[in-house]
Design a protein around this motif. Structure first.
Motif: not given
Length: 392
Positions: A194-197, A240-244
């Motif tokens: 997920v982080p790599r995406i 997902i929330i944090d990276r967004t």
């Protein structure tokens, strides 16, 4: 769909949807989930054929279909009926939709009827010429499925080189100005990706990514043991929330959505409430507009043979066939008990779903997943990760 970027980062406000009157035909695509009339977005699996062998394929796609598929004229008739019915979007899927020779013509027909045409593809067949054709006919969006970086994705897709070919397809779309985004199905075998995406969409300036929760349908039924438990799900949704938010704060806003688990809506709201975010109540208003899962109401599916389903995962239950009756008639016929109940499913859910304070927000979540695990369509969705305290 839960628009994480829309909700948490404030890229959409309730007034945005209200300004258009909340009718499907009037709403721009980024606000369509807040429509009031819930005219169905229709997934049309135009073929079962696919050039890959994905381990989680809900359609159990094959390399060469032996089944009868709607021919070109029958496909045009279907599009005519969908347009007249008011369906705002037709999503061409498969198998691999680009295995169908007349896909560009079908998409062109949908656009000419004032519908939005989008495709869900593995991306490997999008040559420069194909990207140009899709752009010229007015396709709105290309969703390319990736399940991680090269090693992980190729293992999921059953073919070495699938990742490189998909990335080439993405670049070909970008070069002709065709909007393209990613689709990623979350499970234990790829959560580390997920982080790599997020790194990938930043590096390649990809504007949209959808993270799908696993649905136990098709070959996905064989991956139940690989699904995340509730704690793992909470962690990945937080990530997902944090990276967004990180991308948004750095001026690189992306459209980020989670799909197929409407517990994500209350979870985002509760997190914002805990953070004393002043927009929390606005978000709750948007979630109520969204109304949660909409299988059998705001989303429907037509299979390659013309069978009509509540969504693309509910392939074992057909409401009729467009070769015998138009989709519009089948969709509106409430003499079918399941169709009638899906239109009002909040009255029929059982257990913790029936007493949940978020029922108006999540709509009872995913019925097909409840049925797959318990045998009861109306049992609680086992993938709901909200605690008893959070729902009471």
């Amino acid at each position: 769909m839960i628009g994480v970027s829309k909700l948490y980062c404030g890229t959409v406000e309730p007034s945005d949807a209200l300004r258009y009157g909340r009718q499907s035909k009037d709403l721009p695509s980024h606000l369509l989930q807040f429509s009031e009339d819930k005219k169905p977005v229709v997934v049309w699996n135009v073929t079962r054929a696919c050039n890959l062998k994905c381990v989680h394929c809900y359609a159990r796609a094959v390399d060469r279909t032996q089944e009868k598929e709607l021919n070109h004229e029958q496909g045009l008739s279907l599009i005519d009926d969908l347009a007249a019915f008011g369906a705002p979007v037709v999503l061409f899927s498969g198998g691999e939709p680009l295995m169908r020779p007349d896909l560009v013509e079908l998409a062109s027909c949908a656009v000419s009827k004032a519908m939005r045409a989008v495709i869900s593809t593995n991306g490997t067949l999008i040559s420069k010429d194909m990207a140009k054709e899709l752009k010229e006919v007015g396709l709105s969006y290309v969703g390319v499925s990736l399940d991680g970086m090269e090693e992980i994705n190729d293992r999921f897709r059953g073919r070495k080189g699938a990742f490189k070919d998909a990335m080439a397809g993405i670049i070909n779309c970008q070069e002709v100005g065709l909007k393209v985004g990613l689709r990623f199905t979350i499970n234990r075998m790829n959560t580390a990706e997920v982080p790599r995406i997020f790194d990938l969409i930043e590096e390649y300036r990809i504007p949209r990514v959808c993270f799908y929760h696993l649905v136990y349908a098709g070959r996905g039924s064989d991956l139940v043991d690989e699904d995340l438990d509730h704690e793992e799900t909470r962690k990945v949704v937080d990530l997902i929330i944090d990276r967004t938010k990180d991308l948004h704060d750095r001026g690189m806003a992306k459209e980020v959505l989670t799909v197929d688990n409407h517990a994500d809506g209350p979870y985002v709201y509760l997190r914002m409430l805990g953070e004393n975010n002043p927009r929390a109540e606005e978000v709750l208003t948007l979630l109520k507009m969204n109304e949660g899962n909409s299988s059998g109401r705001g989303i429907g599916c037509v299979s390659w043979d013309g069978s009509v389903h509540a969504d693309q995962f509910w392939r074992h239950c057909s409401f009729g066939n467009v070769l015998e009756r138009p989709f519009s008639e089948i969709w509106s016929d409430l003499t079918n008990p399941l169709m009638k109940k899906l239109k009002e499913k909040k009255r029929h859910v059982k257990g913790r779903c029936a007493i949940c304070r978020w029922l108006d927000v999540c709509g009872g979540n995913f019925r097909v997943r409840a049925e797959a695990v318990t045998g009861d369509v109306w049992a609680p969705d086992p993938a709901c990760y909200l605690s008893d305290e959070e729902i009471s």
